[in-house]
Scaffold this motif. Sequence first.
Motif, short mmCIF file in Angstrom:
data_model
loop_
_atom_site.label_atom_id
_atom_site.label_comp_id
_atom_site.label_asym_id
_atom_site.label_seq_id
_atom_site.Cartn_x
_atom_site.Cartn_y
_atom_site.Cartn_z
N ASP A 18 0.85 -1.19 0.00
CA ASP A 18 0.00 0.00 0.00
C ASP A 18 0.89 1.24 0.00
O ASP A 18 1.77 1.38 0.86
CB ASP A 18 -0.89 -0.04 1.26
N MET A 19 0.68 2.14 -0.95
CA MET A 19 1.51 3.35 -1.02
C MET A 19 1.20 4.25 0.18
O MET A 19 0.08 4.28 0.69
CB MET A 19 1.22 4.14 -2.31
N ASP A 20 2.19 5.00 0.62
CA ASP A 20 1.99 5.92 1.75
C ASP A 20 1.46 7.26 1.22
O ASP A 20 1.97 7.76 0.22
CB ASP A 20 3.33 6.16 2.47
N CYS A 21 0.49 7.81 1.91
CA CYS A 21 -0.14 9.11 1.55
C CYS A 21 0.07 9.37 0.04
O CYS A 21 0.73 10.34 -0.35
CB CYS A 21 0.41 10.24 2.41
N PHE A 22 -0.56 8.54 -0.74
CA PHE A 22 -0.17 8.42 -2.13
C PHE A 22 -0.27 9.72 -2.95
O PHE A 22 0.70 10.14 -3.60
CB PHE A 22 -0.99 7.32 -2.79
N TYR A 23 -1.42 10.37 -2.93
CA TYR A 23 -1.56 11.57 -3.76
C TYR A 23 -0.54 12.64 -3.34
O TYR A 23 -0.02 13.39 -4.17
CB TYR A 23 -2.97 12.15 -3.66
N ILE A 53 -8.09 14.92 0.94
CA ILE A 53 -8.18 13.51 0.55
C ILE A 53 -6.88 12.75 0.79
O ILE A 53 -6.87 11.54 0.81
CB ILE A 53 -8.65 13.35 -0.92
N ALA A 54 -5.79 13.44 0.95
CA ALA A 54 -4.53 12.77 1.30
C ALA A 54 -3.72 13.72 2.17
O ALA A 54 -3.63 14.91 1.89
CB ALA A 54 -3.75 12.40 0.05
N ARG A 60 0.19 14.94 9.52
CA ARG A 60 -0.51 14.11 10.51
C ARG A 60 0.09 14.35 11.90
O ARG A 60 -0.61 14.30 12.91
CB ARG A 60 -0.42 12.62 10.15
N ARG A 66 -7.75 13.41 7.54
CA ARG A 66 -8.41 13.42 6.24
C ARG A 66 -9.85 13.92 6.32
O ARG A 66 -10.38 14.44 5.36
CB ARG A 66 -8.39 12.01 5.64
N ILE A 119 -6.20 2.16 -6.68
CA ILE A 119 -5.26 3.08 -7.35
C ILE A 119 -3.86 2.99 -6.72
O ILE A 119 -2.87 3.22 -7.38
CB ILE A 119 -5.82 4.52 -7.29
N ASP A 120 -3.78 2.60 -5.45
CA ASP A 120 -2.46 2.61 -4.81
C ASP A 120 -2.16 1.37 -3.98
O ASP A 120 -1.34 1.41 -3.08
CB ASP A 120 -2.31 3.87 -3.94
N LYS A 225 3.29 2.30 9.44
CA LYS A 225 3.44 3.20 8.29
C LYS A 225 4.17 4.44 8.74
O LYS A 225 4.09 4.78 9.91
CB LYS A 225 2.04 3.59 7.77
P1 TTP Z 1 -5.37 5.53 1.07
O1 TTP Z 1 -4.44 4.41 0.72
O2 TTP Z 1 -6.59 5.22 1.85
O3 TTP Z 1 -4.58 6.60 1.93
P2 TTP Z 1 -3.20 7.31 1.64
O4 TTP Z 1 -2.38 6.58 0.65
O5 TTP Z 1 -3.43 8.76 1.36
O6 TTP Z 1 -2.51 7.28 3.05
P3 TTP Z 1 -1.98 6.03 3.87
O7 TTP Z 1 -0.51 6.21 3.95
O8 TTP Z 1 -2.64 6.14 5.19
O9 TTP Z 1 -2.35 4.78 3.15
O10 TTP Z 1 -5.81 6.27 -0.24
C1 TTP Z 1 -4.99 6.32 -1.40
C2 TTP Z 1 -5.29 7.60 -2.14
O11 TTP Z 1 -6.64 7.59 -2.54
C3 TTP Z 1 -5.12 8.81 -1.30
O12 TTP Z 1 -3.77 9.30 -1.34
C4 TTP Z 1 -6.09 9.77 -1.89
C5 TTP Z 1 -7.18 8.91 -2.46
N1 TTP Z 1 -8.39 8.93 -1.63
C6 TTP Z 1 -9.43 9.77 -1.98
O13 TTP Z 1 -9.36 10.46 -2.98
N2 TTP Z 1 -10.54 9.80 -1.19
C7 TTP Z 1 -10.67 9.04 -0.08
O14 TTP Z 1 -11.69 9.11 0.61
C8 TTP Z 1 -9.60 8.16 0.26
C9 TTP Z 1 -9.70 7.29 1.48
C10 TTP Z 1 -8.48 8.13 -0.53
#
Ligand code: TTP
Length: 634
Positions: A18-23, A53-54, A60, A66, A119-120, A225
């Motif tokens: 799973d990518m970290d705070c991907f966007y 959304i990210a 954090r 979020r 997506i991630d 993470k």
């Molecule tokens: P996530 O994998 O849920 O979260 P994340 O990658 O931002 O952070 P984490 O390190 O905690 O995994 O979501 C992946 C991407 O999807 C996130 O960067 C942005 C998008 N997203 C949305 O657009 N809307 C949402 O409600 C969620 C949960 C994610």
Amino acid sequence: MPVARPEPQEPRVIAHVDMDCFYVQVEQRRNPALRGQPTAVVQYNDWKGGGLIAVSYEARGFGVKRSMRGDEAKRVCPGINLVQVPVARGKADLNLYRSAGSEVVAILASKGKCERASIDEVYLDLTDAAKEMLLQAPPDSPEEILIEAAKSNILGLPSDASEKEKIVRAWLCRPDADSEDKLLACGAIIVAQLRVRVLEETQFTCSAGIAHNKMLAKLVSGMHKPAQQTVVPSSSVQDFLASLPVKKMKQLGGKLGSSLQDDLGVETIGDLLSFTEEKLQEQYGVNTGTWLWKIARGISGEEVEDRLLPKSHGCGKTFPGPKALKNSASVKGWLDQLCEELSERIQSDLNQNKRIAQTLTLHARVSKENERDSVKKFPSKSCPLRYGTWKIQEDAMKLFESGLHDFLEYQNTGWSITSLSVTASKIFDIPSGTSSILRYVKGPSSASSPAIPDSSSVPEDPSLDNNVYVTPSNEEQCEPSTSEKEDGKKYSAISAKQCSANEAKRISKKFPEVKGTSSILKFLSRGQSALHEKRKSDGLICSHPGLESSLEASRAEEHNASAQGADRSSTNCGAEPSGSNAWMFNVEDIDPAVVEELPPEIRREIQGWIRPPKQPNTKRRGSTISSYFPPARS
Ligand code: TTP
């Protein structure tokens, strides 16, 4: 309801990455000045600074979450950088993030079966790679373990020990470990190597879970993470599940989880251990009961699918507060935009990956005027997906009208929409036979046209012949009648009321149901008047254009976007087909000798239709497929 899958005989090594705070990471790569800074990506919406959304891990640390909007995030962390998602057609454009995700998938897929789960995030089946490592280069020297692997978190080992890294190195190289743990150790090393490669090649960090099944791998991937991995040895499964709240399990987030809590007093997965399989089956049915019994023991047979591409494509937009849509014109405007994007995405999936989407679904969140708290939901509506932007737009609008009609229940009241989305689903690979048979089945006019890409015409599911709108059973339908499909799922459909029953019978007799080879038959059955069924239901009309009209529409769209308007007016839904280019064939008319000359996959398919042998039919009816198959030379 979840169902238990048979477990494989041999132990597997499965990873969830799973990518970290991907966007945020994608935006930080675009703008390196944001690296290490508190940063958040905000939704395209200026209300209260837009929804987050990210959120970066630095933000954090300041308490930014979020669930906040931009204004609130600024109050909590004044130094935060808010980056707005890219925008196209007045809504978020996620292409940048999608292709960044694909870069990562391409690397991760190099070591084993890879399933792109979102997506991630991806699942990897690393069993073979781990076995190979164990055979050829097993980890036996703690000092030589890759540092990233040595930083693993291994459930059951002390996690806060000052010598954690040393303990992990020793665990990964234990000569007395059982074969399951040895495989897991190899899996952990492979995942660490992959994560290092992802970082080097894309600049993105990711976290991972490594276990013997998908369920456990997913449950732990987010445990530590960012940029860390967690391993679940079999010996630590029971302790881990004993304290895991039921709602943490994806399938237990909804009604089933609530029922476990309310009806059985189950708070953690471990609490399930006090129920027999029979009791759980009695309460939730045989399949779900067994599934619950197994997950309580950390058992899950679900396989990693070999799929690098998404299962569906969706485009949506929310309209919060004063932005809610309150009339059909504004709905049409937005639906047109969403459908245009959806059309582009499925067309590019078709061109690049040779995949076809079969079902178009419209979802909306709607409330009636003066009834804001009404529990009744706007019903999701689906129909067979027709390729071509304006066709999708047209069908989506009809789905909306149908849904609204059902939702309002003949009440003459105002309404307000706060979200709209269209989805293309049931995506499948074009069977190789289909693309090749197109060369044989081009109608007379197309024969003189320049080569038409095979992907420009899209067959539909033949089982939809006599049905206009089809939805999976978990969605509401316009007028349900139920039929069992090949995949065993129940589908409800609207019978084509206005389509004469006799005509429908005639068509189905002529084109026998062919299992597994839907595409070609449907394709060929789209001829003349028989395939231009005009159907009305609840005010809906849907016509199925023939091969030629769909080819033309696709061509027009591909080569001359500006011609769309004219094209649209000439092929209005419900209008009679031009006819001259459309054609059909009778199975009875196929010369068996000609079939023998076809490529094997097409031959098998056609032989499927004409078996058992039909009485020869000497009567020629207009243009038939036999016109295009010259008789075999004797
Ligand atoms: P996530 O994998 O849920 O979260 P994340 O990658 O931002 O952070 P984490 O390190 O905690 O995994 O979501 C992946 C991407 O999807 C996130 O960067 C942005 C998008 N997203 C949305 O657009 N809307 C949402 O409600 C969620 C949960 C994610």
